[in-house]
Design a protein around this motif. Structure first.
Motif, short mmCIF file in Angstrom:
data_model
loop_
_atom_site.label_atom_id
_atom_site.label_comp_id
_atom_site.label_asym_id
_atom_site.label_seq_id
_atom_site.Cartn_x
_atom_site.Cartn_y
_atom_site.Cartn_z
N HIS A 80 15.85 -2.90 0.10
CA HIS A 80 14.40 -3.54 -0.05
C HIS A 80 13.15 -3.46 0.86
O HIS A 80 13.39 -2.71 1.16
N ASP A 81 11.87 -3.14 0.00
CA ASP A 81 10.83 -2.74 0.30
C ASP A 81 10.05 -4.12 0.52
O ASP A 81 9.78 -4.79 -0.52
N GLU A 82 9.75 -4.54 2.03
CA GLU A 82 8.85 -6.07 2.32
C GLU A 82 8.66 -5.90 2.53
O GLU A 82 7.41 -6.72 3.27
N THR A 83 7.25 -4.82 2.32
CA THR A 83 6.13 -4.83 2.77
C THR A 83 5.24 -5.49 2.41
O THR A 83 4.08 -5.91 3.57
N HIS A 84 5.24 -6.04 1.20
CA HIS A 84 3.78 -6.95 0.66
C HIS A 84 5.27 -8.04 0.39
O HIS A 84 4.48 -8.87 0.61
N THR A 85 6.23 -7.95 -0.05
CA THR A 85 6.72 -9.20 -0.44
C THR A 85 7.33 -10.09 0.76
O THR A 85 7.38 -11.32 0.77
N GLY A 133 6.21 -2.95 6.50
CA GLY A 133 5.52 -1.83 7.20
C GLY A 133 4.17 -3.07 7.29
O GLY A 133 4.01 -3.81 7.14
N LYS A 134 3.57 -2.35 7.74
CA LYS A 134 1.56 -2.76 7.86
C LYS A 134 1.93 -3.68 8.57
O LYS A 134 1.19 -4.34 9.77
N THR A 135 2.70 -5.07 8.05
CA THR A 135 2.12 -6.86 8.86
C THR A 135 2.32 -6.63 10.29
O THR A 135 2.25 -7.38 11.17
N LEU A 172 5.69 4.43 11.78
CA LEU A 172 4.10 4.53 12.11
C LEU A 172 3.61 4.42 10.71
O LEU A 172 2.61 2.60 10.22
N THR A 173 4.32 3.88 8.97
CA THR A 173 3.78 3.60 8.36
C THR A 173 5.15 3.27 7.21
O THR A 173 5.98 3.60 7.52
N ALA A 174 4.65 1.93 6.27
CA ALA A 174 5.69 1.72 5.13
C ALA A 174 6.11 3.11 4.60
O ALA A 174 7.71 3.75 4.28
N THR A 175 5.44 3.80 3.85
CA THR A 175 5.29 4.93 3.16
C THR A 175 6.64 5.88 4.12
O THR A 175 7.90 6.58 3.36
N ASP A 176 6.16 6.33 5.03
CA ASP A 176 7.07 7.25 5.64
C ASP A 176 8.83 6.43 6.23
O ASP A 176 10.12 6.88 6.05
N THR A 228 4.67 -5.91 -6.22
CA THR A 228 3.55 -7.17 -5.82
C THR A 228 1.93 -6.30 -5.86
O THR A 228 0.85 -5.99 -5.46
N ASN A 229 2.14 -3.94 -6.30
CA ASN A 229 0.99 -3.21 -6.24
C ASN A 229 0.78 -2.94 -7.33
O ASN A 229 -0.37 -2.21 -8.10
N VAL A 230 1.18 -3.78 -9.11
CA VAL A 230 0.68 -3.66 -10.36
C VAL A 230 -0.10 -5.20 -10.65
O VAL A 230 -0.80 -4.97 -11.59
C1 LIG Z 1 5.78 -2.23 -0.77
C2 LIG Z 1 4.69 -1.16 -0.65
N1 LIG Z 1 5.05 -0.21 0.05
C3 LIG Z 1 4.38 0.59 0.86
C4 LIG Z 1 3.76 0.53 1.11
C5 LIG Z 1 2.99 2.02 1.58
O1 LIG Z 1 2.37 1.65 3.19
P1 LIG Z 1 1.18 2.03 3.98
O2 LIG Z 1 0.33 2.77 3.01
O3 LIG Z 1 0.90 1.15 5.46
O4 LIG Z 1 2.44 3.29 4.18
C6 LIG Z 1 2.54 -0.11 0.40
C7 LIG Z 1 1.39 -0.03 0.43
O5 LIG Z 1 0.10 -0.61 -0.23
C8 LIG Z 1 3.45 -1.43 0.17
O6 LIG Z 1 2.75 -1.83 -0.87
#
Ligand SMILES: Cc1ncc(COP(=O)(O)O)c(C=O)c1O
Length: 464
Positions: free
Chosen positions: A268-273, A295-297, A140-144, A240-242
């Motif tokens: 590769h975590d492409e959640t933002h990229t 995730g997310k998108t 359900l989340t990119a964290t997971d 992308t987060n800093v």
């Molecule tokens: C690169 C990246 N990975 C993972 C996450 C975590 O996403 P979520 O909070 O939806 O689990 C984020 C959240 O900003 C993120 O930027």
């Protein structure tokens, strides 16, 4: 006496004075939002449902009335161009019609059972096409998705450690909340892994779980992986987060070569990229990570995330997880892959975040970047602007940062707050953390220009 110039080039007294003015304007324009926040304070910690919402720039956070397309309306009825788009969760635009139709259909056909659906197979195949990895799982989340990817990497390599970039963010994943102490500019100092600021109640000291390497530093990466204790390197291809930090030429190719040489799983975590294109930076650059998280998108706002793996990793996972243990073991989630999320992801990927959508989004981000760059030049601000596909960001330094520590060294929270509040009072929402703007397929050039005009006006007050 002339006040000492600050690293941002702005006199702090000017920032403070303008901030007081803008806080008063905000409070005057938001009586209903204020009342809602007061009411929420009776039952919610700090009056917000999740504590990071206290980071909004006003004296109290905006309360949402409605969001549609690339705009949001607050409880006081003011219209905003939404450039934060749910920190990428709404990159498809708020309430994209195909997602709403698919969700409405699925609500009547079964929200969650314990069974896979045809949509899941469609989404898996689409992710394989976009990112070049054949085997997928959902959360359900990119964290997971990140946590599970790290577990898998440790399980199949039998190595204890993970590695991340300094000042990365991958969600609330324990191992990733680590930085290096000491002076990044001192080549002779041996820098230790320490918990990063704000790491709340870590389970274990991250120096026991994690190696940290500065972004864009291949020598440091090689040194961190050489003893073959690191199971996985988890990275955003660009930070992308800093603040956006782009790879130097050859950096990502070097990362692949080094991780391969040392037998470390590259994730590769492409959640933002994903803002770089339909297949994120991985697809755009033809990179070959062993695993990938998104995730997310991909649910158009409905919770869903995914992690993919190469054929080789998939075979190793199958060998490592006996049938009896498939339902336990630190990887799971009752609603992971549930029918509603799969229907939403099919619609978002198949009908909204298409090649054609990216072809609209990228020129908008270029327009935003050009507008901000022109204002910086016009007012001789010692600042710069960076763009990654449909996302762009300005920095309080004359050239873009090369790594996370450099970006952190140029953060000015007071100035950032002022600029966010300034544009908010003029109808633009920026992501509450650093200075980033994201385009959706339905953002318009006029939306972009609303920000440019407000930003230019702010710089006139700060520098002229
Ligand atoms: C690169 C990246 N990975 C993972 C996450 C975590 O996403 P979520 O909070 O939806 O689990 C984020 C959240 O900003 C993120 O930027």
């Amino acid at each position: 006496m002339t006040p000492a110039p600050s690293p941002t080039g702005v006199e702090p007294a000017r920032v403070r004075a303008l901030l007081q003015q803008e806080l008063a304007t905000f409070a005057g324009r938001h009586p209903r939002t204020h009342a809602l926040h007061e009411r929420a304070r009776e039952s919610l910690l700090n009056g917000v449902p999740m504590n990071w919402m206290v980071k909004w720039a006003g004296p109290f956070p905006l309360f949402l009335e409605a969001a549609s397309g690339a705009h949001a309306t607050c409880a006081d009825g003011h219209d905003y161009v939404d450039l934060c788009l749910g920190d990428t969760g709404a990159m498809a635009g708020h309430g994209a019609a195909p997602v709403i139709a698919a969700v409405e259909r699925q609500l009547k056909r079964g929200i969650t059972t314990m069974l896979p659906t045809e949509d899941a197979a469609w989404v898996g195949a689409e992710l394989a096409r976009r990112f070049g990895l054949p085997s997928w799982q959902f959360t359900l989340t990119a964290t997971d998705a990140n946590r599970f990817s790290l577990r898998i990497a440790r399980a199949i390599t039998s190595r204890p450690l993970v590695a991340v970039h300094e000042w990365c963010y991958h969600g609330s994943v324990d191992e990733t909340f680590a930085v290096l102490d000491g002076d990044p500019g001192d080549p002779f100092e041996r820098r230790r892994v320490v918990p990063r600021r704000g790491n709340l109640g870590p389970q274990v000291d991250p120096s026991q779980t994690t190696r940290v390497v500065p972004y864009n530093d291949l020598a440091a990466l090689d040194a961190a992986l050489r003893d073959r204790q690191v199971a996985a390197l988890l990275i955003e291809p660009a930070l992308t987060n800093v603040g956006i930090v782009l790879p130097a030429p050859g950096y990502l190719e070097g990362v692949r070569e080094i991780t391969r040489r040392h037998g470390t799983i590259l994730i590769h975590d492409e959640t933002h990229t994903i803002c770089a294109g339909p297949g994120g930076m991985t697809g755009a650059g033809g990179f070959e990570p062993d695993m990938l998280v998104i995730g997310k998108t991909i649910g158009g706002g409905i919770p869903v995330a995914a992690y993919g793996m190469s054929g080789e990793v998939a075979e190793r996972v199958k060998a490592a997880v006996p049938h009896e243990d498939a339902d336990v073991g630190g990887i799971g989630g009752t609603l992971a892959g549930y029918a509603l999320s799969m229907a939403a992801a099919r619609a978002a990927l198949g009908e909204v975040l298409t090649e054609a959508a990216f072809a609209r989004m990228l020129p908008l981000a270029e327009r935003w970047e050009a507008g901000v760059a022109a204002a910086i030049k016009r007012h001789a601000a010692p600042w710069s602007v960076t763009r990654l596909g449909a996302r762009a960001e300005y920095h309080f330094m004359p050239r873009p940062p090369r790594d996370g520590a450099e970006q952190i060294a140029h953060v000015d929270t007071e100035l950032e707050r002022l600029l966010h509040l300034w544009v908010m009072n003029r109808g633009v929402l920026m992501t509450p953390f650093h200075n980033m703007a994201l385009m959706s397929p339905v953002t318009t050039p006029e939306d972009v220009d609303r920000h440019t005009a407000a930003f230019d006006e702010a710089l006139a007050r700060l520098f002229d």
